[in-house]
Motif scaffolding. Structure first.
Motif, PDB file in Angstrom:
ATOM      1  N   ILE A 193      -3.735  -3.618  -2.834  1.00 38.64           N
ATOM      2  CA  ILE A 193      -4.100  -4.663  -1.881  1.00 38.64           C
ATOM      3  C   ILE A 193      -5.590  -4.999  -1.928  1.00 38.64           C
ATOM      4  O   ILE A 193      -6.076  -5.796  -1.116  1.00 38.64           O
ATOM      5  CB  ILE A 193      -3.693  -4.277  -0.440  1.00 38.64           C
ATOM      6  N   ILE A 194      -6.318  -4.400  -2.865  1.00 41.04           N
ATOM      7  CA  ILE A 194      -7.750  -4.687  -3.003  1.00 41.04           C
ATOM      8  C   ILE A 194      -7.943  -5.891  -3.923  1.00 41.04           C
ATOM      9  O   ILE A 194      -7.324  -5.993  -4.980  1.00 41.04           O
ATOM     10  CB  ILE A 194      -8.503  -3.466  -3.560  1.00 41.04           C
ATOM     11  N   ASP A 195      -8.793  -6.813  -3.501  1.00 38.09           N
ATOM     12  CA  ASP A 195      -9.105  -8.003  -4.305  1.00 38.09           C
ATOM     13  C   ASP A 195     -10.017  -7.599  -5.453  1.00 38.09           C
ATOM     14  O   ASP A 195     -11.189  -7.280  -5.254  1.00 38.09           O
ATOM     15  CB  ASP A 195      -9.794  -9.042  -3.414  1.00 38.09           C
ATOM     16  N   LYS A 196      -9.487  -7.609  -6.656  1.00 37.39           N
ATOM     17  CA  LYS A 196     -10.241  -7.163  -7.830  1.00 37.39           C
ATOM     18  C   LYS A 196     -11.319  -8.174  -8.257  1.00 37.39           C
ATOM     19  O   LYS A 196     -12.117  -7.901  -9.153  1.00 37.39           O
ATOM     20  CB  LYS A 196      -9.288  -6.908  -8.998  1.00 37.39           C
ATOM     21  N   LYS A 197     -11.320  -9.343  -7.613  1.00 38.70           N
ATOM     22  CA  LYS A 197     -12.337 -10.355  -7.937  1.00 38.70           C
ATOM     23  C   LYS A 197     -13.634 -10.137  -7.157  1.00 38.70           C
ATOM     24  O   LYS A 197     -14.598 -10.877  -7.343  1.00 38.70           O
ATOM     25  CB  LYS A 197     -11.785 -11.752  -7.643  1.00 38.70           C
ATOM     26  N   SER A 242       0.827  -1.210   0.000  1.00 36.69           N
ATOM     27  CA  SER A 242       0.000   0.000   0.000  1.00 36.69           C
ATOM     28  C   SER A 242       0.861   1.260   0.000  1.00 36.69           C
ATOM     29  O   SER A 242       0.595   2.219  -0.736  1.00 36.69           O
ATOM     30  CB  SER A 242      -0.919  -0.011   1.226  1.00 36.69           C
ATOM     31  N   ASN A 243       1.911   1.269   0.811  1.00 38.63           N
ATOM     32  CA  ASN A 243       2.788   2.437   0.886  1.00 38.63           C
ATOM     33  C   ASN A 243       3.546   2.690  -0.409  1.00 38.63           C
ATOM     34  O   ASN A 243       3.740   3.837  -0.823  1.00 38.63           O
ATOM     35  CB  ASN A 243       3.797   2.265   2.033  1.00 38.63           C
ATOM     36  N   LYS A 244       3.970   1.609  -1.050  1.00 37.68           N
ATOM     37  CA  LYS A 244       4.805   1.753  -2.241  1.00 37.68           C
ATOM     38  C   LYS A 244       3.993   1.937  -3.526  1.00 37.68           C
ATOM     39  O   LYS A 244       4.442   2.615  -4.451  1.00 37.68           O
ATOM     40  CB  LYS A 244       5.737   0.540  -2.373  1.00 37.68           C
ATOM     41  N   PHE A 245       2.825   1.320  -3.583  1.00 38.67           N
ATOM     42  CA  PHE A 245       2.078   1.314  -4.845  1.00 38.67           C
ATOM     43  C   PHE A 245       0.637   1.804  -4.732  1.00 38.67           C
ATOM     44  O   PHE A 245      -0.075   1.846  -5.729  1.00 38.67           O
ATOM     45  CB  PHE A 245       2.077  -0.106  -5.440  1.00 38.67           C
ATOM     46  N   GLY A 246       0.190   2.151  -3.511  1.00 38.39           N
ATOM     47  CA  GLY A 246      -1.165   2.646  -3.323  1.00 38.39           C
ATOM     48  C   GLY A 246      -2.122   1.567  -2.829  1.00 38.39           C
ATOM     49  O   GLY A 246      -1.871   0.366  -2.990  1.00 38.39           O
TER      50      GLY A 246
END
Length: 323
Positions: free
Chosen positions: A66-70, A58-62
């Motif tokens: 970490i959200i499950d796109k499924k 989350s810190n490095k890429f937003g």
């Protein structure tokens, strides 16, 4: 009326779970031997690692990382969160986040993760899955030593990626190391072990035989100076600890190939380093024979007989005066 908020950050949550896990593991190793303490330790520790992975991603890429796109209702949750001007994680029915396996894959692909550490974490995941979804039937020593092998690469990697490790966590993990070395490997003087490090199939650690340095490392110890001195000055205690420890560890852990041990007292640094092939040649016996005839082939002669213990140490070890 003042509203009281229940708020714990992702980082705090992860670190707390790891600390709680190590507390359970320490309780298991130090006194309880309750397998459910071991289970809770593994479960909490695994959860903490997963949360810290998500913190780093989350810190490095937003947060999107970490959200499950499924999640089939993801778009609807985005809409509701936007209308309410809150995070999608703060909804009554928040978004789902990625699993440990997915987080590990992302970490491996997007950040530098040592392959050895990845393998250890996959082993942790496998053990946790067994406990979470069914039961477990694994060799106990392999489960316990996993936490020895994880410590240094795990902490180093977390620090490299922006996670500040609390002193409480470091101290609890050091205590766990000592308990595992004492219980699993049955090492002499495990209380006086300072540092432990695993690197693939090699283990290295050091003893403290200087009371002042021991107190610096263990300020809360109840061991008196007289007891400390009597332990290390009795007979050939330092040589015994080094000779016995290096071969015993290889005997008790078939996954290891080599061991290095240092022992530091006021005046000298004792060092010994061995590997399986060298020991088998020296003793003219393989490790199956050594295991089955431990006292006759090794211990009685090269630990408890002074002449031969010194011969063994002179062959594999060194003693250097501290300048």
């Amino acid at each position: 009326m003042t509203k009281h908020i229940f708020k714990i950050t992702l980082l705090e949550n992860g670190l707390n779970s790891i600390i709680k896990g190590i507390e359970y593991l320490n309780n298991y190793e130090s006194n309880s031997k309750d397998l459910f303490d071991l289970k809770h330790g593994i479960t909490f520790f695994h959860n903490g690692v997963e949360l810290l992975f998500k913190e780093i991603l989350s810190n490095k890429f937003g947060d999107e990382e970490i959200i499950d796109k499924k999640d089939s209702k993801l778009n609807e949750k985005y809409r509701i969160a936007k209308e309410k001007c809150i995070s999608v994680f703060d909804l009554d029915k928040p978004v789902k986040t990625i699993t440990f396996t997915t987080a590990l894959q992302k970490i491996t692909n997007q950040l530098k993760l040592d392959n050895n550490l990845k393998i250890l974490l996959e082993q942790l995941q496998s053990i946790r899955n067994s406990l979470e979804h069914y039961g477990i039937n694994k060799e106990l020593e392999k489960v316990e030593t996993l936490f020895l092998k994880l410590k240094f690469p795990m902490i180093d990697w977390l620090i490299e990626n922006g996670i500040s490790i609390p002193e409480a966590l470091t101290k609890k993990w050091i205590s766990l190391q000592q308990h595992i070395l004492k219980n699993v490997f049955q090492l002499r003087g495990s209380t006086f072990i300072k540092e432990v490090n695993f690197e693939e199939r090699h283990l290295e650690f050091s003893y403290i035989a200087d009371y002042k340095k021991f107190i610096e490392h263990n300020p809360l110890t109840k061991i008196s100076e007289d007891h400390f001195i009597s332990y290390w000055e009795t007979g050939n205690a330092k040589i015994k600890a080094l000779n016995d420890g290096c071969v015993r560890i290889l005997r008790k852990n078939p996954d290891l190939y080599s061991v290095s041990i240092k022992l530091m007292d006021i005046n000298d640094i004792y060092s010994i380093s061995i590997n399986r092939d060298e020991i088998e040649r020296f003793l003219k016996a393989d490790f199956l024979e050594i295991e089955n005839n431990w006292d006759d082939i090794f211990s009685n002669k090269y630990v408890y007989t002074k002449e031969y213990s010194l011969t063994f140490f002179d062959y594999f070890g060194t003693r250097n005066t501290i300048v």
